[in-house]
Enzyme design. Structure first.
Site, short mmCIF file in Angstrom:
data_model
loop_
_atom_site.label_atom_id
_atom_site.label_comp_id
_atom_site.label_asym_id
_atom_site.label_seq_id
_atom_site.Cartn_x
_atom_site.Cartn_y
_atom_site.Cartn_z
N ASP A 258 -25.99 -19.35 -6.04
CA ASP A 258 -24.64 -19.42 -6.61
C ASP A 258 -23.98 -18.04 -6.54
O ASP A 258 -22.82 -17.88 -6.92
CB ASP A 258 -24.75 -19.88 -8.08
CG ASP A 258 -23.40 -20.11 -8.72
OD1 ASP A 258 -22.55 -20.78 -8.09
OD2 ASP A 258 -23.17 -19.63 -9.86
N GLU A 263 -20.43 -11.11 -2.13
CA GLU A 263 -19.54 -12.21 -2.51
C GLU A 263 -18.11 -11.77 -2.81
O GLU A 263 -17.18 -12.58 -2.72
CB GLU A 263 -20.11 -12.98 -3.71
CG GLU A 263 -20.11 -12.23 -5.02
CD GLU A 263 -20.61 -13.10 -6.19
OE1 GLU A 263 -21.68 -13.69 -6.07
OE2 GLU A 263 -19.89 -13.17 -7.21
N HIS A 295 -20.31 -18.97 -7.02
CA HIS A 295 -20.36 -18.42 -8.39
C HIS A 295 -19.67 -19.35 -9.39
O HIS A 295 -18.73 -18.96 -10.09
CB HIS A 295 -19.71 -17.02 -8.41
CG HIS A 295 -20.28 -16.13 -9.46
ND1 HIS A 295 -20.61 -14.83 -9.25
CD2 HIS A 295 -20.60 -16.37 -10.76
CE1 HIS A 295 -21.10 -14.30 -10.36
NE2 HIS A 295 -21.10 -15.22 -11.28
P1 NAD Z 1 -29.80 -11.92 -21.05
O1 NAD Z 1 -29.48 -10.48 -21.29
O2 NAD Z 1 -29.84 -12.86 -22.22
O3 NAD Z 1 -31.23 -12.05 -20.30
C1 NAD Z 1 -31.62 -11.23 -19.27
C2 NAD Z 1 -33.15 -11.13 -19.33
O4 NAD Z 1 -33.59 -10.39 -18.20
C3 NAD Z 1 -33.65 -10.42 -20.58
O5 NAD Z 1 -34.63 -11.18 -21.24
C4 NAD Z 1 -34.20 -9.11 -20.04
O6 NAD Z 1 -35.31 -8.61 -20.80
C5 NAD Z 1 -34.62 -9.53 -18.65
N1 NAD Z 1 -34.80 -8.39 -17.74
C6 NAD Z 1 -34.17 -7.19 -17.73
N2 NAD Z 1 -34.68 -6.41 -16.78
C7 NAD Z 1 -35.63 -7.14 -16.15
C8 NAD Z 1 -36.51 -6.89 -15.07
N3 NAD Z 1 -36.51 -5.68 -14.46
N4 NAD Z 1 -37.36 -7.85 -14.69
C9 NAD Z 1 -37.37 -9.06 -15.33
N5 NAD Z 1 -36.57 -9.36 -16.36
C10 NAD Z 1 -35.71 -8.42 -16.77
O7 NAD Z 1 -28.77 -12.40 -19.96
P2 NAD Z 1 -28.35 -13.91 -19.62
O8 NAD Z 1 -27.17 -14.29 -20.45
O9 NAD Z 1 -29.54 -14.77 -19.60
O10 NAD Z 1 -27.79 -13.71 -18.12
C11 NAD Z 1 -28.66 -13.32 -17.07
C12 NAD Z 1 -27.81 -12.96 -15.85
O11 NAD Z 1 -27.21 -14.15 -15.34
C13 NAD Z 1 -26.61 -12.04 -16.15
O12 NAD Z 1 -26.97 -10.66 -16.18
C14 NAD Z 1 -25.68 -12.34 -15.02
O13 NAD Z 1 -25.94 -11.45 -13.96
C15 NAD Z 1 -26.05 -13.77 -14.61
N6 NAD Z 1 -24.98 -14.74 -14.90
C16 NAD Z 1 -24.56 -15.55 -13.89
C17 NAD Z 1 -23.55 -16.49 -14.13
C18 NAD Z 1 -23.08 -17.43 -13.05
O14 NAD Z 1 -21.98 -18.01 -13.19
N7 NAD Z 1 -23.83 -17.65 -11.99
C19 NAD Z 1 -22.95 -16.57 -15.39
C20 NAD Z 1 -23.44 -15.74 -16.40
C21 NAD Z 1 -24.45 -14.82 -16.14
#
Ligand code: NAD
Length: 330
Positions: A258, A263, A295
């Site tokens: 996605d 992008e 996305h």
């Molecule tokens: P979050 O902060 O709740 O969770 C992120 C997790 O990743 C945390 O538990 C953190 O400890 C972990 N993390 C950090 N560094 C790491 C590493 N080196 N290795 C493994 N894990 C690691 O964030 P979330 O709300 O779950 O969102 C995650 C990501 O999803 C966002 O940062 C964003 O990039 C992406 N996202 C995409 C969309 C979309 O439309 N496709 C929408 C929202 C967010």
């Protein structure tokens, strides 16, 4: 507050205007994405409201500051597109929407898995052309399969809960494992174990220097042949050139993305009458086992409502000099 929206689409206006009913704030919607050249559009505003492909780099931030901007209100959870050092240097505060709807993104990851697996996108087109054959539509049961989840934050956890419902065995990797997930039956292990044991790998970590190209040639070499890889986090967590090689040598059996490394030049735009200059996306589109969405993981009614509400609250807290609950700091 006078707020300049960059990368604004019709749905931004549709969801933000109702949360500003008395016109307390003045919202200006610019279609242009933010960069050093477009930052001057924000003159005569107090804040900018940005989305995932707006580039608040050093140059843009310098321009925003020169035009009197005091706040960057991200209408997204990710903040990898903002140079936080530059923002701090120019005294611009940064706020985001940390958890507008983790389920929206998690459910989209599952949609990619089900579509790639059961090939409903192909079946839909076949049936419309009077082709009722099942040839080459074979899928596999999700039940009993091993799913590796990298990043078990809010979205990763919502995803794990859904996949547990399918009867999958879940392996998790996170720098901070979640107690709730351990209680739910997720088994935390090393990245190498995720790579070697998973039938499906789903990425949910943020894009950070440590996660950039986490999924590269070395990682692919450790994966099962025919693995399904799903990315709804940020494009650059995967090294796209290495993924193309892994598709060509059939290490990757299915790829659902996605998000894509480059992008910002493509996604959210209608380029159907244009020549696509990006050879990597053209190559990816050409594979029969690759499914790309632009996305749209966040794109549900519930998430858009929540993004608008929280963004306006962030802006109002700033205006009133209150504590910024959703501030992103260095
Ligand atoms: P979050 O902060 O709740 O969770 C992120 C997790 O990743 C945390 O538990 C953190 O400890 C972990 N993390 C950090 N560094 C790491 C590493 N080196 N290795 C493994 N894990 C690691 O964030 P979330 O709300 O779950 O969102 C995650 C990501 O999803 C966002 O940062 C964003 O990039 C992406 N996202 C995409 C969309 C979309 O439309 N496709 C929408 C929202 C967010």
């Amino acid at each position: 507050m006078k707020v300049a929206f960059f990368s604004a689409k019709s749905y931004d206006k549709e969801y933000f205007d109702p949360v500003n009913p008395e016109g307390h704030h003045r919202f200006t919607y610019f279609e242009a994405a933010l960069n050093g050249a477009t930052a001057a559009l924000a003159r005569e505003h107090d804040a900018v409201c940005l989305f995932v492909n707006d580039k608040a780099d050093q140059q843009a931030i310098e321009q925003l500051s020169a035009n009197g901007i005091k706040l960057i209100a991200l209408r997204s959870a990710g903040f990898n597109n903002v140079d936080l050092e530059a923002a701090s240097k120019y005294n611009i505060r940064v706020v985001r929407v940390p958890a507008y709807s983790p389920e929206a993104v998690a459910e989209h990851a599952v949609a990619l898995i089900l579509t790639l697996n059961r090939k409903t996108h192909k079946a839909y087109n076949r049936v419309r052309e009077g082709n009722f054959s099942l040839e080459k539509l074979t899928g596999f049961n999700l039940h009993d399969k091993t799913v590796g989840v990298i990043g078990t934050g809010k979205i990763g956890q919502a995803f794990c809960r859904i996949m547990l419902g399918f009867g999958c065995k879940i392996l998790g990797f996170d720098i901070a494992p979640a107690d709730d997930m351990i209680k739910a039956g997720i088994h935390y292990c090393s990245l190498d174990d995720i790579f070697s044991q998973s039938d499906i790998i789903s990425l949910h970590s943020p894009l950070l220097p440590e996660t950039r190209h986490l999924i590269n040639k070395q990682a692919f070499s450790k994966m099962k042949k025919g693995v399904m890889l799903i990315n709804t986090s940020r494009g650059a967590v995967i090294d796209t050139a290495d993924a193309i090689d892994a598709l060509k040598n059939e290490k990757i059996g299915y790829l659902g993305i996605d998000v894509y490394e480059q992008e910002e030049k493509l996604f959210f735009k209608d380029l159907s009458e244009k020549i696509i200059a990006d050879d990597m996306i053209a190559r990816l589109i050409g594979f029969p086992n690759v499914l790309i969405t632009s996305h749209q993981g966040f794109f549900t009614k519930e998430a858009l409502e929540q993004i608008a509400l929280v963004t306006v609250k962030n802006i109002e807290d700033f205006e009133k000099g209150l504590h910024l609950e959703n501030e992103v700091k260095l």
